[in-house]
Design a protein around this motif. Structure first.
Motif, short mmCIF file in Angstrom:
data_model
loop_
_atom_site.label_atom_id
_atom_site.label_comp_id
_atom_site.label_asym_id
_atom_site.label_seq_id
_atom_site.Cartn_x
_atom_site.Cartn_y
_atom_site.Cartn_z
N ALA A 157 95.79 40.89 93.20
CA ALA A 157 96.11 41.41 91.87
C ALA A 157 95.27 42.64 91.55
N ASP A 158 93.99 42.60 91.87
CA ASP A 158 93.11 43.75 91.61
C ASP A 158 93.57 44.99 92.38
N LEU A 159 93.95 44.79 93.64
CA LEU A 159 94.42 45.92 94.45
C LEU A 159 95.72 46.49 93.90
N LEU A 160 96.63 45.62 93.49
CA LEU A 160 97.91 46.09 92.97
C LEU A 160 97.75 46.83 91.66
N TYR A 171 96.29 52.23 99.00
CA TYR A 171 96.12 50.78 98.93
C TYR A 171 97.02 50.03 99.91
N VAL A 172 97.75 50.76 100.73
CA VAL A 172 98.64 50.09 101.68
C VAL A 172 97.83 49.25 102.67
N ASP A 225 99.65 42.14 83.85
CA ASP A 225 99.32 40.71 83.88
C ASP A 225 100.16 39.97 84.92
N ALA A 226 101.40 40.41 85.11
CA ALA A 226 102.32 39.75 86.06
C ALA A 226 102.50 40.58 87.32
N ILE A 227 101.51 41.39 87.67
CA ILE A 227 101.66 42.34 88.77
C ILE A 227 101.95 41.66 90.11
N VAL A 228 101.32 40.51 90.36
CA VAL A 228 101.54 39.82 91.64
C VAL A 228 102.98 39.30 91.72
N GLU A 229 103.46 38.75 90.62
CA GLU A 229 104.85 38.28 90.59
C GLU A 229 105.82 39.43 90.81
#
Length: 240
Positions: A157-160, A171-172, A225-229
């Motif tokens: 999540a932090d990376l995204l 960030y790839v 907040d929902a970046i991973v999803e």
């Protein structure tokens, strides 16, 4: 609310993942109160420790029913135990859902038993790439599941979040260390996330001040907040 007391047999080995909202929904649909449920657990299933406070704790997600408690609760609510089981979230829950003993998983992945159980308790996986692949196959884990149970979802999540706010190209490689997929898939997903987020931020600036700008800004925060999803959704579209 009174402290909830349970026999050691019902706390030593927690049960499968519990769908607390489903339990409350089923109880309400039957016109029952927590006191009614507790009485049914005591009289029909000999769970002498069952109280309304215990039922409330289950429904709030503060406690998880043990296997025997969940089976009894299903009986009181006139449903199957499967209707009260939620999707596995942790390494332990995935193992329990597969009906595997911890020593079996530890042996299969090549970890000492105590070391493996500490990983379950801490939520931090310490396995190699090979051990992670064995774990995923043994427990039937999807890639999102594997990232979650190995405790790397926060790192992802932090990376995204950083990728959508700056140059996503940088960030790839870091993302690929967590999500070992074809580079092109990751590039396309990160580019899409970056474009979506930047579009929201441009909309925020175009509104200037006032409540409309605040609402647009909230939309950007919700996206982060929902970046991973959002990331998994983007990948699923490309691998379907």
């Amino acid at each position: 609310m009174s402290p909830v007391s349970r026999p050691a047999a019902h706390t030593r080995q927690p049960g499968p993942p519990f769908d607390a909202p489903a339990a409350r929904r089923l109880r309400v649909a039957l016109g029952m109160t927590p006191a009614h449920v507790a009485q049914g657990l005591r009289t029909s299933y000999a769970l002498a420790h069952a109280t309304p406070d215990l039922v409330n704790a289950w429904e709030r997600g503060a406690l998880t029913p043990a296997h025997a408690e969940l089976t009894a609760l299903a009986g009181v609510l006139w449903c199957s135990p499967a209707e009260l089981i939620g999707p596995p979230r942790t390494l332990r829950e995935h193992r329990v859902a597969r009906g595997l003993a911890p020593e079996d998983v530890a042996r299969a992945v090549g970890h000492e038993f105590l070391a493996y159980t500490r990983m379950e308790e801490s939520g931090q996986w310490r396995g190699t790439d090979r051990q992670s692949a064995v774990l995923a196959e043994l427990l039937g884990l999807t890639l999102p599941d594997l990232v979650t149970v190995t405790g790397r979802e926060g790192e992802l999540a932090d990376l995204l979040r950083a990728a959508v706010g700056t140059r996503w190209q940088a960030y790839v490689k870091p993302v690929a260390r967590i999500v070992p997929l074809e580079r092109r898939l990751l590039e396309d997903a990160l580019q899409e996330l970056h474009r979506d987020y930047q579009g929201r931020m441009v909309a925020t600036l175009s509104w200037g001040g006032g409540s409309a700008a605040g609402a647009a800004g909230d939309t950007g925060e919700d996206f982060l907040d929902a970046i991973v999803e959002h990331f998994w959704t983007s990948l699923r579209k490309r691998t379907a």
